[in-house]
Enzyme design. Structure first.
Site, mmCIF file in Angstrom:
data_model
loop_
_atom_site.group_PDB
_atom_site.id
_atom_site.type_symbol
_atom_site.label_atom_id
_atom_site.label_comp_id
_atom_site.label_asym_id
_atom_site.label_seq_id
_atom_site.Cartn_x
_atom_site.Cartn_y
_atom_site.Cartn_z
ATOM 1 N N LYS A 48 -6.446 43.875 47.350
ATOM 2 C CA LYS A 48 -6.959 44.089 46.009
ATOM 3 C C LYS A 48 -7.558 45.497 45.925
ATOM 4 C CE LYS A 48 -10.274 41.984 42.744
ATOM 5 N NZ LYS A 48 -11.214 40.845 42.569
ATOM 6 N N SER B 101 -11.004 38.583 38.447
ATOM 7 C CA SER B 101 -10.547 39.950 38.543
ATOM 8 C C SER B 101 -9.397 40.166 39.537
ATOM 9 C CB SER B 101 -11.711 40.867 38.951
ATOM 10 O OG SER B 101 -12.233 40.511 40.215
ATOM 11 N N SER C 122 -13.496 35.129 40.468
ATOM 12 C CA SER C 122 -12.369 36.060 40.460
ATOM 13 C C SER C 122 -11.251 35.756 41.443
ATOM 14 C CB SER C 122 -12.874 37.485 40.702
ATOM 15 O OG SER C 122 -13.644 37.927 39.616
#
Length: 472
Positions: free
Chosen positions: A75, A151, A175
């Site tokens: 990520k 996210s 997230s």
């Protein structure tokens, strides 16, 4: 290996093929790159390809670890790979080339993983959708007009579309679990302190944030937790020691569990009726596996839950941006960041040290309340989100319509953010599909340090055929 074969294996399955010399790491990387070329232009899941770095790692020789030869992305938030940019989804960090590997990246490399890209994330992970100004929106592989969640939305899109078998993710308010729910994946948020975040940052959002993966299978998640868990030098705390492997725990069948089902959000947000019905249907599936499911009402004060989580998150965003100002040698302006980030930054300036201390005290009290439930129950079942996956544009981080933004945000984190406050492990399990054909996850929550039980029951649910399909 052809594309269909690549898609038919999870990460452990691919690693086994490499171990048996039936396929090479380079062949797997070529499959990932081919899938990227065909799917990423529309989905916008991977924003920084790392094919050169991946090929170099293969050329140098991979360690003989549990995932040797398997491609996986990071990520683009918080985790650093030396020589590669970590933008945190923000224009402010667009040129932020890392000068070191994060501790977790070192552990991933040691397991033989071939780190192959950075996935899309909203600015600083603040939104529950992945539509940053810097990189543009990620699109849900199940429906291109819908959000991937956030996210870790780019990570979820990359796995659900089959570009990668598994992807690194992180979770400060839901997230990992929210994108897993939106994209039909398994997403485990570990116990606070289970997985390292350093060395540059040893605690995320004052303890709210942790890190792990989104995956198609439970066993991949368990095996990746085995290779990533454990404190690092300087860790301010760590999760309770688990004496066996999480993989062996996942393979163990749980019997006669006492499960509480809670259908009211912890922050007061309203719950979609279809989500309630799908969660109740999931409860019936758990009963069919021999577990007892009892409805409960919680006693959390919604306003205190909202305010304490918000105070900690906003304060840490404010501290991060003040540090960036010092590095830049100038004030950050509204032109540097998205409107939602700017509003949070301004709000942080109005908070006092006493406000922060009170919020810490409150989340600890919430932890006590949650622990009391586990005196009577082994697990808690809730929806992952209080709403169905929203369409792109519904959660606009550049809009000044704060009321609409917060209403949807609170629905999306209504069942998840409390577990970031208390530090408890929780998993989004892909057990349902909406009337519109979109994935809807159910959340299972365990006592502090209880990842083993979450993995065990999630594997049992999967073995029973109750998982929805993971590839869109």
């Amino acid at each position: 290996m052809n594309e269909d074969e690549y898609l038919s294996y999870d990460a452990l399955g691919l690693a086994e093929l490499v171990s048996q010399k039936e396929v090479t790491p380079r062949e797997l990387l070529e499959c990932a790159e081919k899938r990227y070329q065909s799917h990423n232009p529309l989905l916008n899941a991977v924003v920084t390809p790392m094919w050169d770095q991946a090929n170099e790692a293969i050329e140098d020789g991979l360690p003989k670890g549990a995932f040797s030869g398997v491609p996986m992305p990071l990520k683009d938030l918080g985790q650093h790979y030396k020589g590669v940019v970590t933008t945190n989804g923000s224009r402010l960090f667009a040129d932020n080339v890392s000068d070191h590997d994060s501790t977790l990246v070192e552990r991933y490399k040691a397991s033989g993983l071939v780190l192959s890209g950075k996935t899309n994330t909203p600015e600083f992970g603040l939104a529950t959708t992945t539509e940053p100004v810097l990189h543009g929106a990620s699109r849900n592989p199940w429906s291109h007009s819908h959000s991937t969640g956030g996210s870790s939305g780019g990570a979820a899109a990359a796995v659900s579309s089959g570009i990668f078998p598994v992807a690194h993710a992180s979770d400060g308010g839901g997230s990992i679990r929210i994108p897993a729910s939106c994209c039909g994946l398994f997403g485990l948020k570990p116990t606070r302190g289970r997985v390292p975040l350093g060395p540059s940052t040893l605690e995320g959002w004052g303890g709210l944030s942790t890190t792990h993966v989104v995956s198609r299978t439970v066993r991949d998640s368990a095996a990746l937790l085995d290779i990533s868990a454990g404190p690092e030098p300087g860790s301010p705390y760590h999760a309770p020691y688990f004496p066996e492997s999480f993989s062996s725990a996942a393979a163990r069948q749980p019997n006669n569990l006492r499960i509480a089902i809670c259908l009211d959000t912890f922050n007061g947000a309203t719950v979609n009726k279809e989500v309630v019905a799908l969660t109740q249907a999931s409860a019936e599936k758990l009963e069919s596996l021999g577990h007892r499911v009892d409805p409960i009402n919680h006693s959390f004060d919604a306003e205190l839950v909202r305010d304490s989580h918000g105070t900690l998150a906003i304060s840490n965003i404010g501290a991060m941006l003040r540090t960036k100002e010092a590095i830049l040698g100038r004030p950050i302006t509204s032109e540097d960041v998205e409107l939602t980030t700017w509003n949070n930054f301004q709000s942080s300036k109005a908070l006092s040290a006493a406000d922060y201390a009170q919020a810490v005290t409150q989340i600890h009290h919430n932890g006590q309340k949650l622990a009391a439930i586990f005196r009577d129950y082994d697990l808690i079942l809730t929806p992952t989100m209080a709403c169905l996956p929203p369409k792109l544009g519904k959660l606009d981080t550049t809009s000044d319509d704060v009321e609409s933004y917060l209403a949807l945000l609170y629905q999306m984190i209504g069942f998840t953010a409390l577990l970031n406050d208390t530090g408890n492990p929780a998993a989004s399990v892909p057990m349902a599909v909406s009337n519109d054909g979109l994935p809807v996850g159910c959340q299972l929550i365990a006592d502090f340090g209880g990842e083993a039980l979450l993995l065990s029951i999630s594997q049992q649910i999967s073995d029973a055929g109750y998982f929805t399909k993971s590839l869109a």
